[in-house]
Scaffold this motif. Structure first.
Motif, PDB file in Angstrom:
ATOM      1  N   ILE A  78      95.864  93.325  34.995  1.00 11.30           N
ATOM      2  CA  ILE A  78      96.102  92.026  34.348  1.00 11.30           C
ATOM      3  C   ILE A  78      95.071  91.856  33.230  1.00 11.30           C
ATOM      4  CG2 ILE A  78      96.622  89.579  34.737  1.00 11.30           C
ATOM      5  CD1 ILE A  78      96.832  90.192  37.732  1.00 11.30           C
ATOM      6  N   HIS A  79      94.105  90.924  33.372  1.00 17.04           N
ATOM      7  CA  HIS A  79      93.128  90.667  32.317  1.00 17.04           C
ATOM      8  C   HIS A  79      91.847  91.467  32.491  1.00 17.04           C
ATOM      9  CE1 HIS A  79      91.834  88.258  35.688  1.00 17.04           C
ATOM     10  NE2 HIS A  79      90.734  87.879  35.059  1.00 17.04           N
ATOM     11  N   LEU A  80      91.793  92.329  33.499  1.00 14.16           N
ATOM     12  CA  LEU A  80      90.578  93.085  33.788  1.00 14.16           C
ATOM     13  C   LEU A  80      90.661  94.485  33.187  1.00 14.16           C
ATOM     14  CD1 LEU A  80      90.125  92.175  37.563  1.00 14.16           C
ATOM     15  CD2 LEU A  80      89.208  90.989  35.562  1.00 14.16           C
ATOM     16  N   ARG A  81      89.507  95.003  32.747  1.00 14.34           N
ATOM     17  CA  ARG A  81      89.418  96.357  32.208  1.00 14.34           C
ATOM     18  C   ARG A  81      88.320  97.121  32.955  1.00 14.34           C
ATOM     19  NH1 ARG A  81      93.062  94.087  30.365  1.00 14.34           N
ATOM     20  NH2 ARG A  81      93.856  94.021  28.241  1.00 14.34           N
ATOM     21  N   ARG A  82      88.560  98.408  33.166  1.00 15.53           N
ATOM     22  CA  ARG A  82      87.516  99.257  33.728  1.00 15.53           C
ATOM     23  C   ARG A  82      86.455  99.480  32.657  1.00 15.53           C
ATOM     24  NH1 ARG A  82      87.346 102.745  38.179  1.00 15.53           N
ATOM     25  NH2 ARG A  82      89.570 102.337  38.541  1.00 15.53           N
ATOM     26  N   MET A  83      85.253  99.016  32.943  1.00 14.61           N
ATOM     27  CA  MET A  83      84.172  99.047  31.961  1.00 14.61           C
ATOM     28  C   MET A  83      83.096 100.071  32.309  1.00 14.61           C
ATOM     29  SD  MET A  83      85.200  96.731  29.824  1.00 14.61           S
ATOM     30  CE  MET A  83      83.748  96.339  28.838  1.00 14.61           C
ATOM     31  N   ALA A  84      83.204 100.702  33.469  1.00 13.83           N
ATOM     32  CA  ALA A  84      82.206 101.693  33.861  1.00 13.83           C
ATOM     33  C   ALA A  84      82.855 102.737  34.751  1.00 13.83           C
ATOM     34  CB  ALA A  84      81.043 101.027  34.605  1.00 13.83           C
ATOM     35  N   GLY A  85      82.443 103.973  34.581  1.00 11.75           N
ATOM     36  CA  GLY A  85      82.915 105.053  35.432  1.00 11.75           C
ATOM     37  C   GLY A  85      84.271 105.591  35.011  1.00 11.75           C
ATOM     38  N   PRO A  86      84.610 106.796  35.508  1.00 10.15           N
ATOM     39  CA  PRO A  86      85.882 107.418  35.164  1.00 10.15           C
ATOM     40  C   PRO A  86      87.026 106.836  35.989  1.00 10.15           C
ATOM     41  CG  PRO A  86      84.693 108.803  36.713  1.00 10.15           C
ATOM     42  CD  PRO A  86      83.786 107.647  36.401  1.00 10.15           C
ATOM     43  N   THR A  87      88.237 107.045  35.497  1.00  9.36           N
ATOM     44  CA  THR A  87      89.410 106.772  36.324  1.00  9.36           C
ATOM     45  C   THR A  87      89.332 107.642  37.571  1.00  9.36           C
ATOM     46  OG1 THR A  87      90.690 106.423  34.303  1.00  9.36           O
ATOM     47  CG2 THR A  87      91.925 106.700  36.350  1.00  9.36           C
ATOM     48  N   PRO A  88      89.522 107.075  38.759  1.00  7.91           N
ATOM     49  CA  PRO A  88      89.362 107.874  39.982  1.00  7.91           C
ATOM     50  C   PRO A  88      90.243 109.119  39.992  1.00  7.91           C
ATOM     51  CG  PRO A  88      89.472 105.548  40.517  1.00  7.91           C
ATOM     52  CD  PRO A  88      89.789 105.659  39.060  1.00  7.91           C
ATOM     53  N   LYS A  89      89.641 110.234  40.424  1.00  5.95           N
ATOM     54  CA  LYS A  89      90.354 111.495  40.619  1.00  5.95           C
ATOM     55  C   LYS A  89      90.135 111.909  42.065  1.00  5.95           C
ATOM     56  CE  LYS A  89      90.001 113.045  35.812  1.00  5.95           C
ATOM     57  NZ  LYS A  89      89.524 114.125  34.887  1.00  5.95           N
ATOM     58  N   LEU A  90      91.124 111.682  42.891  1.00  2.89           N
ATOM     59  CA  LEU A  90      90.982 111.940  44.311  1.00  2.89           C
ATOM     60  C   LEU A  90      90.969 113.437  44.578  1.00  2.89           C
ATOM     61  CD1 LEU A  90      93.457 109.254  45.711  1.00  2.89           C
ATOM     62  CD2 LEU A  90      91.019 109.009  45.171  1.00  2.89           C
ATOM     63  N   PRO A  91      90.216 113.885  45.597  1.00  2.00           N
ATOM     64  CA  PRO A  91      90.151 115.320  45.898  1.00  2.00           C
ATOM     65  C   PRO A  91      91.411 115.867  46.550  1.00  2.00           C
ATOM     66  CG  PRO A  91      88.859 114.064  47.482  1.00  2.00           C
ATOM     67  CD  PRO A  91      89.292 113.098  46.432  1.00  2.00           C
ATOM     68  N   GLY A  92      92.307 114.999  46.958  1.00  2.64           N
ATOM     69  CA  GLY A  92      93.541 115.424  47.607  1.00  2.64           C
ATOM     70  C   GLY A  92      94.194 114.243  48.281  1.00  2.64           C
ATOM     71  N   PRO A  93      95.198 114.470  49.109  1.00  2.00           N
ATOM     72  CA  PRO A  93      95.844 113.360  49.807  1.00  2.00           C
ATOM     73  C   PRO A  93      94.922 112.802  50.895  1.00  2.00           C
ATOM     74  CG  PRO A  93      97.245 115.334  49.764  1.00  2.00           C
ATOM     75  CD  PRO A  93      95.877 115.756  49.360  1.00  2.00           C
ATOM     76  N   PRO A  94      94.762 111.501  50.971  1.00  2.00           N
ATOM     77  CA  PRO A  94      94.009 110.930  52.091  1.00  2.00           C
ATOM     78  C   PRO A  94      94.857 110.963  53.363  1.00  2.00           C
ATOM     79  CG  PRO A  94      94.909 109.174  50.754  1.00  2.00           C
ATOM     80  CD  PRO A  94      95.269 110.459  50.061  1.00  2.00           C
ATOM     81  N   ASP A  95      94.186 110.979  54.495  1.00 12.87           N
ATOM     82  CA  ASP A  95      94.908 110.879  55.762  1.00 12.87           C
ATOM     83  C   ASP A  95      95.402 109.467  56.007  1.00 12.87           C
ATOM     84  OD1 ASP A  95      94.584 113.619  56.817  1.00 12.87           O
ATOM     85  OD2 ASP A  95      92.452 113.112  56.740  1.00 12.87           O
ATOM     86  N   ALA A  96      94.643 108.469  55.543  1.00 15.19           N
ATOM     87  CA  ALA A  96      95.036 107.074  55.711  1.00 15.19           C
ATOM     88  C   ALA A  96      94.390 106.237  54.627  1.00 15.19           C
ATOM     89  CB  ALA A  96      94.639 106.543  57.091  1.00 15.19           C
TER      90      ALA A  96
END
Length: 258
Positions: free
Chosen positions: A34-52
């Motif tokens: 919405i009106h929020l922007r990511r201002m710090a850090g990279p877009t998350p890159k997950l190491p793989g599928p989570p179990d939950a």
């Protein structure tokens, strides 16, 4: 004994690995909400599928449907009671079949760990535009370690009963200068929460990642400083806890006490 690790991807999104099980909390995998922007850090890159996936409450910055839709694999979705039908409608029946609804006091198993829902002092509604409501909650994950992920919360009676813990993931800020203190912890109250739960390790979260577009110069200390201020306060209030202030994408690994 195997290590436990947590990677903070900003806001309340964390990858928790314990006993061979991978859990993802409140995934917000976008750079814009919405009106929020990511201002710090990279877009998350997950190491793989989570179990939950653990969803603490229904607010859009914690229960973000596009981020859930983008997840790899077929993880369980552990969420507040009453939300599974909404998931099935919004994301499809396949997602609805993977939902596990809990309320505070309930628990479920994911591989070698137990996920227990615990109280949180926070509004549980989807938002003022929605009739969808449920109970906000946190989680205690018990495997090789005991980890508390609080979701959004203020201080509440009975918080001390959650401890002792190996790791506490403590929210210490928000996403804007007008968020307000009701139902949230700031660095001072976060340190008090840490004193109550008696954690060996703590990581401050829910700050310094998203900020309203165009407001970068308004109260910037509320964006940059909560983590280090929490560490400073905790050194006095909960001196036996080791606080690690992570940057977005950084990982803490530790061997739990025997």
């Amino acid at each position: 004994m195997s290590d436990t690790s947590v990677t903070w991807w900003g806001h309340s999104t964390m990858w928790l690995a314990d006993s061979g099980v991978s859990l993802l909390t409140d995934p917000l995998l976008t750079d814009r909400l919405i009106h929020l922007r990511r201002m710090a850090g990279p877009t998350p890159k997950l190491p793989g599928p989570p179990d939950a996936v653990l969803v603490s409450h229904l607010h859009a910055d914690h229960f973000h449907l596009p981020s859930l839709r983008a997840l790899p694999g077929d993880p369980l979705l552990i969420l507040p009671r009453g939300a599974a039908a909404f998931v099935a409608k919004a994301l499809g029946r396949r997602w609805g079949e993977r939902c596990v609804e809990l309320e505070p006091g309930g628990e479920t198993r994911v591989g070698a760990v137990t996920v227990r829902a615990v109280p949180a002092a926070h509004d549980g509604g989807r938002g003022p535009w929605s009739r969808l409501r449920s109970t906000a909650m946190g989680f205690v994950v018990e495997g090789a370690s005991r980890t508390w992920y609080s979701g959004d919360t203020g201080l509440f009676d009975g918080m001390a009963s959650l401890g002792p813990l190996d790791l506490a993931l403590v929210p210490v800020g928000g996403w804007g200068p007008t968020l307000g203190a009701h139902g949230h912890l700031d660095p001072v109250d976060g340190a008090e929460a840490l004193r109550r739960v008696k954690a060996a390790w703590a990581v401050p979260v829910h700050y310094g990642t998203f900020w309203p577009a165009g407001l970068g110069r308004i109260r910037p200390h509320m964006f940059h400083e909560p983590g280090t201020e929490f560490a400073r306060r905790a050194a006095v209030t909960a001196p036996e806890t080791r606080v690690r202030v992570l940057t977005q994408g950084e990982t803490l690994s530790f061997e739990p006490a025997t």
